[in-house]
Motif scaffolding. Structure first.
Motif, short mmCIF file in Angstrom:
data_model
loop_
_atom_site.label_atom_id
_atom_site.label_comp_id
_atom_site.label_asym_id
_atom_site.label_seq_id
_atom_site.Cartn_x
_atom_site.Cartn_y
_atom_site.Cartn_z
N UNK A 297 1.09 -25.17 -128.14
CA UNK A 297 1.68 -23.70 -127.91
C UNK A 297 1.36 -23.27 -126.43
N UNK A 298 2.17 -22.33 -126.06
CA UNK A 298 1.83 -21.69 -124.94
C UNK A 298 0.75 -20.48 -124.81
N UNK A 299 0.50 -20.14 -123.93
CA UNK A 299 -0.65 -18.85 -123.89
C UNK A 299 -1.98 -19.28 -123.94
N UNK B 74 11.70 -4.97 -133.10
CA UNK B 74 10.65 -5.46 -131.91
C UNK B 74 9.64 -6.30 -132.46
N UNK B 75 9.79 -7.62 -131.65
CA UNK B 75 8.95 -8.49 -132.15
C UNK B 75 7.46 -8.39 -131.63
N UNK B 76 6.42 -8.86 -132.31
CA UNK B 76 5.27 -8.63 -131.78
C UNK B 76 4.85 -9.76 -130.42
N UNK B 77 4.09 -8.85 -129.55
CA UNK B 77 3.98 -9.69 -128.46
C UNK B 77 2.36 -10.36 -128.49
N UNK B 78 1.98 -10.59 -127.40
CA UNK B 78 0.59 -11.04 -127.27
C UNK B 78 0.47 -12.56 -127.58
N UNK B 79 -0.83 -13.11 -127.62
CA UNK B 79 -1.09 -14.38 -127.87
C UNK B 79 -0.33 -15.28 -128.78
N UNK B 80 -0.09 -14.48 -130.10
CA UNK B 80 0.41 -14.94 -131.14
C UNK B 80 1.91 -14.48 -131.44
N UNK B 81 2.52 -14.10 -130.19
CA UNK B 81 4.06 -13.70 -130.31
C UNK B 81 4.79 -14.89 -130.68
N UNK B 82 5.61 -14.46 -131.49
CA UNK B 82 6.57 -15.66 -132.27
C UNK B 82 7.62 -16.33 -131.12
N UNK B 83 7.61 -15.71 -129.88
CA UNK B 83 8.92 -16.26 -128.92
C UNK B 83 7.93 -16.50 -127.76
N UNK B 84 8.57 -17.56 -127.07
CA UNK B 84 8.12 -17.99 -125.76
C UNK B 84 9.01 -17.88 -124.75
N UNK C 224 6.54 -13.26 -117.21
CA UNK C 224 5.92 -14.34 -116.76
C UNK C 224 6.53 -15.50 -117.35
N UNK C 225 6.62 -16.79 -116.74
CA UNK C 225 7.36 -18.00 -117.15
C UNK C 225 6.71 -18.78 -118.28
N UNK C 226 7.12 -19.06 -119.30
CA UNK C 226 6.45 -20.06 -120.18
C UNK C 226 5.41 -19.31 -121.08
N UNK C 227 5.78 -18.11 -121.15
CA UNK C 227 4.37 -17.25 -121.98
C UNK C 227 4.66 -16.66 -123.13
N UNK C 228 4.03 -16.63 -124.18
CA UNK C 228 4.48 -15.68 -125.59
C UNK C 228 4.75 -14.34 -124.87
N UNK C 229 5.85 -14.09 -125.80
CA UNK C 229 6.35 -12.56 -125.37
C UNK C 229 7.00 -11.88 -126.45
N UNK C 230 6.98 -10.47 -126.32
CA UNK C 230 7.39 -9.48 -127.48
C UNK C 230 8.93 -9.37 -127.14
N UNK C 231 9.84 -9.88 -127.82
CA UNK C 231 11.28 -9.42 -127.65
C UNK C 231 11.61 -8.07 -128.36
N UNK C 232 12.19 -7.42 -127.66
CA UNK C 232 12.78 -5.89 -128.19
C UNK C 232 14.22 -6.14 -128.30
N UNK C 233 14.95 -5.78 -129.34
CA UNK C 233 16.46 -6.00 -129.41
C UNK C 233 17.11 -4.61 -129.86
N UNK C 234 17.84 -4.15 -129.18
CA UNK C 234 18.69 -2.79 -129.75
C UNK C 234 19.99 -2.95 -130.05
#
Length: 730
Positions: free
Chosen positions: A577-579, A447-457, A292-302
């Motif tokens: 904030x988004x979400x 793995x950063x947290x997802x959901x409404x309180x995710x640190x990234x958008x 989704x555009x403009x939404x809080x999201x959980x980013x995974x990095x490997x």
């Protein structure tokens, strides 16, 4: 007889003689008196050397250490250890010099005590020199060193059985409080057999046939060397991968008599070469838990770093020294994440200490795991937000993150501080982790947290977004970093970024005609749509304020947001904030907002100074001040409020303001109209894309019939004899 057989024969003969000597004098040894530091001085080190047999960076070659401690004459012709018998002996190896115990078989304490360690578990040999009965001499030459089953809390352990009489344990640990190099410790050394010195060699490839002449087998009680390993050749020791930097080892020990006294010595430095021969081929990938555009999201990095640990004749993969990750433009920090968030202090992280991490749970924003070829388990831990140390968003000190990785089984604790640089204009985030431990790893996952309180958008526009990682190994710190790119797709809710459908809800809390009441204004926009950048609000005729009852704030103070409380007429609340769960400012315990009445501004007779301290969670982004001009219509005296531009990004953080509330609640300040006719509060709201949208909110007061209406009219003529026809009376 070849050289290896000759050497083995000599060793067997020497060992037989030494064991017989030890058996004959064991009673005397156990009863030997310990000299005190007071009698024989303080501990000291006569000589110490340490180094690798091959200066090629990343090579799998032998490591040798040798030390001899100071002695003193006791005045009776006997030699004693200076300061008394050694208690704890440690050798700090240079950072980057590592051993991989998972490539070698292990020996149990029971097997070691019986001298029955598996042949394949031997990793080296050691000469032991002791001080007994006032004599310094060699106790056992080429005694086997074995890879032990580590106890809980030990990274690795090695053991030796000295002449089938005394066992010693060498414990490996990682210097969490320093450079993450390895430290080898002999704890609680045997004081009845005071240690004078050792020559120790750890084999780079233990199963290599070149060590067969000094290898033992449990079939003969490990008393006679000269055996094959019986397992494939695998590397055990890897040289550091940093060239041109002199590296030394440090020996430290204390004594049983005075454990508070320490002596230390540093070996001659060695400088490795050949870093250009090392191979470093990392790969970095990212994933998103939403499209989704403009939404809080959980980013995974490997991050994957292929290792060459299985090739005994090759060179080890250099460790990662620095990682810089530039997130795609449009991926930003989400203000929504700050609700309930706290920061972890440096003291709670315990950086450069062996203390456990005590960061609050509310500072944790994700999970991290790491796989290393040095351990047979995965290290796990958390990602934490660090406390703010600067008000410059691009300094890397305003937004900080900490990684904590630990192995409960092996007692390994790794703490990595990271810096986040945020572009003040675009909000683009760049994370940097520098001077990482010189330890190899196969795979690192964040793995950063997802959901409404995710640190990234996610970005507000749909498309393919690429993260770029710049990875620098220890082998080439000054060369161009290896770049690895990874992309994810945003293709849902793509139409929201082009929409602007704001709402207006305004009125008074006590809609009584002619009465005094608080005035409340609410402006909003749907989540994901364009931001509001300015407002023009028109109040109905008769909705006025007692401006004369409030001291006006001076223009300079109004512009800086430093008006006195005497000028305050209300406050504001912002949902940013988004979400679906934006952050509401002010937060409990943070600085309050305020609306002040000020003087002339931009041609208007009065103005407002709207002050919002941008404080949320562990962050303080400063104070936002928005001025608004108050124009009074010369015909019916209705008021029009025209705001200055409303910020959409603050120090690199997109505000994503969803709701603005302004409440004018100074007692007796606002006055309702005396007309009960239906009216409107109207506004024109402008978006960041330049879209103007007119909105309105119905307004009406009541109880007009209760208002008293007792008008009086009086007329009088002045001047005598002016009331006759044709005159002009005053």
């Amino acid at each position: 007889m070849n050289t290896s057989e000759t050497r083995a024969s000599v060793v067997r003969s020497a060992r037989t003689i030494i064991v017989a000597l030890l058996a004959a004098t064991s009673a005397l040894l156990l009863g030997a008196q310990v000299a005190s530091a007071d009698e024989y001085g303080v501990p000291g080190i006569a000589s110490f050397s340490a180094g690798v047999s091959n200066l090629q960076a990343g090579a799998h070659d032998d490591v040798s250490t040798s030390f001899f401690l100071n002695t003193r004459d006791d005045g009776a012709g006997n030699t004693r250890m200076a300061g008394g018998p050694a208690k704890n002996v440690t050798v700090q190896l240079p950072p980057g010099l590592v051993g991989n115990p998972t490539t070698v078989a292990t020996c149990t304490p029971a097997e070691l005590s019986k001298y029955h360690c598996p042949t394949a578990s031997q990793v080296g040999v050691m000469d032991v020199y002791v001080n007994f009965q006032g004599i310094v001499g060699l106790l056992v030459a080429n005694n086997g060193i074995f890879n032990m089953v580590p106890n809980r809390g030990e990274v690795a352990a090695f053991g030796t059985n000295i002449a089938q009489t005394t066992t010693a344990r060498i414990v490996a640990s990682v210097r969490t409080d320093g450079d993450y190099g390895l430290t080898m410790t002999v704890p609680n050394s045997f004081d009845e057999l005071p240690l004078y010195g050792t020559n120790l060699t750890i084999w780079g490839v233990p199963a290599d046939p070149s060590h067969d002449a000094l290898r033992f087998s449990p079939t003969d009680g490990n008393s006679v060397p000269g055996h094959e390993a019986g397992v494939p050749r695998r590397p055990f020791i890897s040289n550091p991968a940093e060239c041109g930097v002199p590296r030394s080892a440090t020996l430290t020990y204390n004594t049983w008599n005075h454990p508070e006294l320490f002596a230390s010595a540093t070996s001659d430095p060695q400088t490795l070469t050949g870093c250009d021969k090392l191979r470093f081929d990392p790969a970095f990938t990212t994933t998103s838990d939403t499209r989704q555009a403009g939404a809080p999201f959980g980013l995974g990095a490997d991050l994957t770093v292929p290792q060459t640990d299985g090739n005994p004749d090759g060179l080890a993969t250099p460790p990662l020294k620095k990682a810089t990750v530039a997130l795609p433009e449009g991926v930003t920090i989400s203000p929504s994440s700050a609700d309930g968030l706290v920061g972890c202090t440096d003291a709670e992280l315990g950086l450069h200490t062996n203390d456990p991490v005590t960061c609050p749970d509310a500072s944790r924003i994700g999970d991290v795991s790491l796989q290393t070829p040095l351990l047979d388990e995965t290290l796990t831990g958390g990602i934490y937000v660090g406390t703010q140390q600067s008000d410059d968003p691009n300094s890397g000190r305003m937004f900080r993150i900490f990684l904590e990785l630990q192995s409960q089984e092996r007692g390994l604790l790794i703490k990595l501080p990271g810096e986040l640089g945020v572009d003040p204009a675009t909000g683009r985030v760049t994370a940097t982790f520098d001077n990482n431990p010189a330890l190899p790893f196969n795979h690192l996952r964040l793995q950063f947290k997802g959901g409404a309180r995710a640190p990234l958008r996610t970005p507000k526009a749909c498309g393919i977004y690429t993260t770029r990682a710049f990875l620098t190994p220890y082998s080439a710190p000054d060369a161009a970093p290896v770049e690895s790119d990874s992309s994810f797709t945003v293709d849902q809710n793509c139409d929201l970024a082009g929409k602007f459908e704001p709402t207006l809800d305004a009125g008074v809390t006590n809609p009584t005609a002619g009465g005094s009441s608080a005035f409340v204004l609410n402006v909003g926009r749907p989540n994901g749509q364009q931001d509001i950048t300015s407002m023009k609000i028109t109040l109905p005729p008769g909705l006025l304020a007692h401006v004369g009852s409030v001291p006006l704030c001076a223009d300079a103070q109004a512009a800086s947001g430093t008006c006195s409380a005497a000028s305050q007429v209300g406050q504001t609340t912002i949902a940013a904030g988004a979400g679906t769960s934006p952050l509401h400012v002010p937060q409990p315990g943070k600085a309050p907002t305020a609306v002040y009445l000020a003087g002339p501004y931009k041609g208007a007779p009065f103005s407002l100074s709207i002050v919002v301290p941008a404080q949320a969670g562990p962050f303080d982004l400063g104070t936002v001040v928005v001025r608004a001009a108050l124009f009074v219509d010369p015909v019916d005296a209705h008021v029009t409020v025209v705001s200055d531009p409303i910020p959409t990004i603050l120090k690199g953080i997109p505000l994503d303001i969803q709701k603005i509330n302004v409440t004018m609640n100074r007692s007796g300040f606002m006055v309702n109209p005396t007309s009960c006719a239906p009216m409107q509060i109207t506004a024109t709201l402008t978006s960041v894309g330049g879209i103007d949208v007119p909105v309105a909110s119905r307004f009406q007061v009541g109880d007009c019939q209760a208002l008293p209406l007792t008008p009086k009219l009086a007329i009088a003529l002045s001047g005598r004899r002016q009331t006759t026809e044709g005159k002009h009376p005053a």
